[in-house]
Design a protein around this motif. Sequence first.
Motif, short mmCIF file in Angstrom:
data_model
loop_
_atom_site.label_atom_id
_atom_site.label_comp_id
_atom_site.label_asym_id
_atom_site.label_seq_id
_atom_site.Cartn_x
_atom_site.Cartn_y
_atom_site.Cartn_z
N ASP A 96 115.82 1.40 27.13
CA ASP A 96 116.93 1.31 28.07
C ASP A 96 116.42 1.11 29.50
OD1 ASP A 96 118.88 1.52 26.14
OD2 ASP A 96 119.10 3.70 26.35
N ARG A 97 115.30 1.74 29.83
CA ARG A 97 114.76 1.55 31.18
C ARG A 97 114.30 0.11 31.39
NH1 ARG A 97 109.19 3.63 33.98
NH2 ARG A 97 109.65 2.71 36.02
N LEU A 98 113.60 -0.45 30.40
CA LEU A 98 113.13 -1.83 30.54
C LEU A 98 114.32 -2.78 30.65
CD1 LEU A 98 110.75 -3.79 30.61
CD2 LEU A 98 110.88 -3.92 28.12
N LEU A 99 115.34 -2.57 29.82
CA LEU A 99 116.53 -3.43 29.90
C LEU A 99 117.19 -3.34 31.27
CD1 LEU A 99 118.19 -2.81 26.42
CD2 LEU A 99 117.28 -4.98 27.26
N ALA A 100 117.27 -2.14 31.82
CA ALA A 100 117.90 -1.98 33.13
C ALA A 100 117.11 -2.71 34.22
CB ALA A 100 118.03 -0.50 33.47
N GLU A 101 115.80 -2.54 34.20
CA GLU A 101 114.99 -3.16 35.27
C GLU A 101 114.96 -4.67 35.14
OE1 GLU A 101 111.72 -1.52 37.00
OE2 GLU A 101 112.10 0.55 36.40
N LEU A 102 114.84 -5.19 33.91
CA LEU A 102 114.82 -6.63 33.76
C LEU A 102 116.22 -7.23 33.86
CD1 LEU A 102 112.10 -7.18 31.01
CD2 LEU A 102 111.87 -7.14 33.50
N GLY A 103 117.24 -6.44 33.51
CA GLY A 103 118.60 -6.91 33.72
C GLY A 103 118.89 -7.13 35.19
N ASP A 104 118.27 -6.30 36.05
CA ASP A 104 118.42 -6.46 37.50
C ASP A 104 117.39 -7.42 38.09
OD1 ASP A 104 120.54 -4.70 37.54
OD2 ASP A 104 119.31 -2.95 38.02
N GLY A 105 116.53 -7.98 37.23
CA GLY A 105 115.47 -8.86 37.72
C GLY A 105 115.96 -10.04 38.54
N PRO A 106 117.00 -10.78 38.11
CA PRO A 106 117.48 -11.88 38.93
C PRO A 106 117.91 -11.44 40.32
CG PRO A 106 118.32 -12.10 36.70
CD PRO A 106 117.66 -10.76 36.77
N SER A 107 118.48 -10.25 40.45
CA SER A 107 118.88 -9.77 41.78
C SER A 107 117.67 -9.64 42.68
CB SER A 107 119.60 -8.42 41.66
OG SER A 107 120.85 -8.57 41.03
N LEU A 108 116.55 -9.13 42.15
CA LEU A 108 115.33 -9.02 42.96
C LEU A 108 114.85 -10.40 43.39
CD1 LEU A 108 112.97 -7.47 44.20
CD2 LEU A 108 111.83 -7.57 41.96
N VAL A 109 114.86 -11.35 42.48
CA VAL A 109 114.41 -12.71 42.83
C VAL A 109 115.25 -13.27 43.97
CG1 VAL A 109 114.24 -15.09 41.99
CG2 VAL A 109 113.47 -13.20 40.54
N TYR A 110 116.56 -13.22 43.82
CA TYR A 110 117.42 -13.82 44.85
C TYR A 110 117.41 -13.02 46.15
CZ TYR A 110 118.95 -17.11 41.32
OH TYR A 110 118.96 -18.10 40.37
N GLU A 111 117.16 -11.72 46.08
CA GLU A 111 116.99 -10.94 47.30
C GLU A 111 115.74 -11.38 48.06
OE1 GLU A 111 116.90 -6.91 46.01
OE2 GLU A 111 119.01 -6.90 45.40
N LEU A 112 114.63 -11.60 47.35
CA LEU A 112 113.41 -12.07 48.00
C LEU A 112 113.59 -13.46 48.58
CD1 LEU A 112 110.71 -10.82 45.45
CD2 LEU A 112 111.27 -9.84 47.69
N VAL A 113 114.29 -14.32 47.85
CA VAL A 113 114.56 -15.67 48.35
C VAL A 113 115.32 -15.60 49.68
CG1 VAL A 113 115.92 -17.77 47.92
CG2 VAL A 113 114.48 -16.81 46.10
#
Length: 429
Positions: A96-113
């Motif tokens: 569940d932790r891995l799913l949560a962090e990778l589920g939010d992965g696109p948000s991190l990418v677009y935040e950095l962009v």
Amino acid sequence: MATERPLPNLWHATAPAAPETGPLTGDRTADVAIVGGGFTGLSAALHLAELGVKATLVEAQTIGHGGSGRNVGLVNAGMWVKPDDLVATLGPAAGDRLLAELGDGPSLVYELVAKHGIACEAVRKGTLHMAVGAHGLRELREREAQWKRRGAPVEVLSDEKAHALSGAEGFSGALLDRRAGTIQPLAYARGLARAALDAGAEIFTNTPLLAADRKGDLWKLAAGDGSLTAPHVIVATDAYGSLVDGAPWRAQTQELTILPYFQFATNPLQEDVASRILPERQGAWDTGLVMTSFRMDQQNRLIFGSIGRLDAIAEGTHRAFATRSVRKLFPYIGDFRFEYWWDGRIGMTANNLPVMHLLAPNVVSVGGYNGRGIAPGTVFGRALARYVVGDATAVPLAETPVTPDPWRNLKSAFYHIGAQAKHLIDRRF
């Protein structure tokens, strides 16, 4: 160093110029040495620099030379393994932790962009997982149910809606994942590099790692024509870790089956045609046994990909398949030609999930993204940065030993030859 057949890569042709870097010379020291200039290594360098840690990255060739510069450019959430299967493999807490962090992965990418002003054709309108037949639609409904139980904004679309959003013929539905999107992957990698340099990291290119010796609490890396001494090392080479003959810590690549993946990009299409293909500019891939993908870029090029390697023997077969497929999917496309074509390596693990290894004292790696390099690479780069500065729980994976796969070469050959055989006959009628 292994050599590769040069191919005309669209991402290299259209990405903004990389920041100026050069080979490592002389003797240098750092708090953390990073090996590999792709999404993971660059994210680690950026996040370490933002923590005030002196990070020095060495890349055997150029920024994004490996998978980061050959990626389809889909910024996906999670792994392609179904959520319930992932949890069954890792256990409820870790899964569940891995799913949560990778589920939010696109948000991190677009935040950095957004934060660093990275010009990488970023579009966050979701992705479309296209259903092939009734079996494919059942699979997507299972994915939808499993993600919705976890609060994800996903939706199975009817065949009519799937056609409207993709412009493609022949699919029985699609799964729209609104967390996701597309980028120009090499432009993103180069943008991460520029941001890392601006934050204070050092990056050296054309600097292969040649040897590593541990003296006391320090690692001394022989890299290029110089050396780099640091107490901590992050190895971020994934499926491209075997390109430098005799390099240290290559054993991790022995557990990865290499899945080759090619792409062909058309000339810019006329507006009346381009507006019908993925009109909202989602990226798409399908549930087929031999997967295919398609997306558009900002110059109205259609980019079509599938499993296979563009070597001198197989290129003609894959090119003909790509041409037939584009015409089948988009019968209104009219005349087109392929202006660019390239391929890359996907590192597949035995359970189709990423792995974390302690390769030696204070030498850590994460790899095996199984075709999901952009968001997971960015997430794990940040996690590794936090890990090496003392947060032992930062990486959402349990550390495991390297487990070489004795069948990896046979399986890699099967993917290459099997895809070529299928593409020889597929979509001819």
